[in-house]
Design a protein around this motif. Structure first.
Motif: not given
Length: 363
Positions: A43, A47, A52-53, A158
Motif C-alpha cells: 500500500t 500511495r 499521496l506519500e 487499494d
C-alpha cells in the motif's frame, strides 16, 4: 495507457523501512497486482505512485515523465480506495460526475461520460438514487464509475473488494477484469488475497518486508516461486519444502531425502543446505515411492482430497483423487514429479539457478 516505472524507490518512516530500494516496471495496459501480507509495503508503494506519500529516495516515472515531486492531482491517475469515499447525500449521478465538475468539464460531456460509465458498470437504473442506501457492491461500482469518467492514464486500486462478502468478491473480480479488458487501461491493484491476484492479474508482484521478491505472470509465480516465502504464500495448500541430505553440486540430477534417492531437474550448485520444493498436486500415491509416512488427516474438497501426511522430514501435504479412501493412520508412499521439483538454498530461501529452465517449460 501509461507505463509506470519505479527506480530505486525507498520509503522510511523514522527507523522503519516500509519500502526498500524497489525497481519495478508496469507495462502500458497491464493489470498488475501488488500482493503480500499486511505490512509488506504494497500500500505504501501504491500511495507513492499516486502522490499521496513522498518517497525517501528514488524516482517514479509515468510515461517517461518524472512525477516524483508532483502532487497527486498533477499525475493524471485515478485512485479507488477500500472505503468507497462516496458522498452519501449525493445521487449516484452526482458522485460519478463530481471530479469532472471540479475540472470544469462542459455539461454535455459530463452527461456523456457519466452515461457511458453507468452503462459499462450496469448501474443506469440507480443513477438518481442516493449512495447512502446502496449495497456494498453497488457503492463499489459507483466508486469505479467516478474513477472511469476521468479517463486517466492509470488506475490505482487499494483493496477495493476488501469489505465485500466472499461470493460477491468473486463476482467483482470477474467484473473488474472485464472492465480492465474493455478500457485497456494500466491498472495497479493492491491485495493480500492470492485468489484475487490469481484471478485478475497479468503480472503479480509479491512483496514482503518492503522488498519485491518476485514479479512475474501468475503461472510463473505459482510453478516457479523465486523464494521459499513465495512458495508458502502462493497456493492453497502451500508448497511443501523438504530438507535434502548433504550438498548439491552443479548439474546434479538426483538428491537424497532421508536417505532415499529422488530424481530432480538439473540446476546450479548450492553453497550450503538445500530444500526441495514440491506442490501438493505434484505428489502421487505410490507404494514404492521414496517418501514414506502416515496419514494424519484429510480434507475432502469434492473433486479431490488433501492428505496431511507425517513423514520423517516433517508434515507433507498431497493433493490426491477424491476416492483415495485413506483413513487417518494409514501408511502411504509418495513419489514426486521430477520435472516439478525445485531446489532452494536454505539460508537465503532463494531458488537455485537454472530451475526454471530445467523444469520442462511452462506446461
Amino acid at each position: 495507457m501509461a507505463t509506470i516505472a519505479l527506480a530505486n524507490l525507498h520509503k522510511r518512516f523514522g527507523d522503519f523501512v516500509a519500502v526498500r530500494n524497489t525497481n519495478l516496471t508496469v507495462g502500458a495496459g497491464r493489470f498488475v497486482v501488488l500482493l503480500g501480507p499486511s505490512g509488506c509495503g504494497k500500500t505504501t508503494t501504491l500511495r507513492m505512485i499516486a502522490g499521496l506519500e513522498l518517497p525517501s529516495a528514488g524516482r517514479i516515472l509515468i510515461d517517461g515523465e518524472d512525477v516524483t515531486a508532483l502532487r497527486a492531482r498533477e499525475r493524471d491517475i485515478a485512485f479507488v480506495f477500500q472505503m468507497f469515499a462516496l458522498y452519501p447525500h449525493m445521487t449516484v449521478r452526482d458522485n460519478i460526475a463530481f471530479p469532472l465538475r471540479n475540472e470544469h468539464v462542459p455539461r454535455h460531456e459530463i452527461a456523456s461520460r457519466v452515461g457511458a460509465a453507468a452503462r459499462m458498470l450496469r448501474i443506469e437504473g440507480i443513477l438518481d438514487r442516493k449512495t447512502g442506501g446502496l449495497s456494498g457492491g453497488d457503492r463499489q461500482r459507483v466508486a469505479l464509475g467516478r474513477a472511469i469518467v476521468r479517463q486517466p492514464k492509470a488506475f490505482l486500486m487499494d483493496e477495493p473488494l476488501g469489505t465485500l462478502d466472499a461470493d460477491f468478491r468473486e463476482l467483482m473480480c470477474l467484473e473488474l477484469r472485464k472492465l480492465h479488458n474493455a478500457l485497456a487501461a494500466t491498472t495497479v491493484y493492491v491485495t493480500h488475497d492470492q485468489s484475487e491476484a490469481m484471478a485478475m492479474a497479468d503480472d503479480i508482484v509479491v512483496m514482503n518486508e518492503g522488498e519485491v521478491l518476485q514479479a512475474a505472470s501468475p503461472h510463473e509465480i505459482y510453478h516457479y516461486p523465486a523464494t521459499v516465502f513465495v512458495g508458502n504464500f502462493i497456493g492453497s495448500p502451500p508448497m511443501n519444502f523438504l530438507p535434502v541430505d548433504g550438498a548439491v553440486a552443479a548439474g546434479q540430477e538426483q538428491v537424497l531425502l532421508h536417505g532415499a534417492p529422488v530424481p530432480v531437474p538439473r540446476c546450479g550448485q548450492a553453497a550450503g543446505r538445500v530444500l526441495l520444493g514440491i506442490r501438493p498436486e505434484h505428489l502421487a500415491l505410490d507404494e514404492r515411492g521414496p517418501l514414506r509416512g502416515r496419514v494424519v488427516a484429510d480434507e475432502y474438497l469434492g473433486s479431490h482430497q488433501v492428505l496431511m501426511i507425517e513423514t520423517a522430514l516433517g508434515m507433507v501435504r498431497a493433493r490426491v483423487g477424491k476416492d483415495a479412501g485413506l483413513a487417518a493412520g494409514a501408511p502411504v508412499g509418495l513419489s514426486l514429479r521430477r520435472e516439478r521439483a525445485l531446489l532452494y538454498d536454505q539460508s537465503s530461501g532463494r531458488l537455485l539457478p537454472g530451475a526454471t529452465q530445467a523444469g520442462g517449460g511452462h506446461g
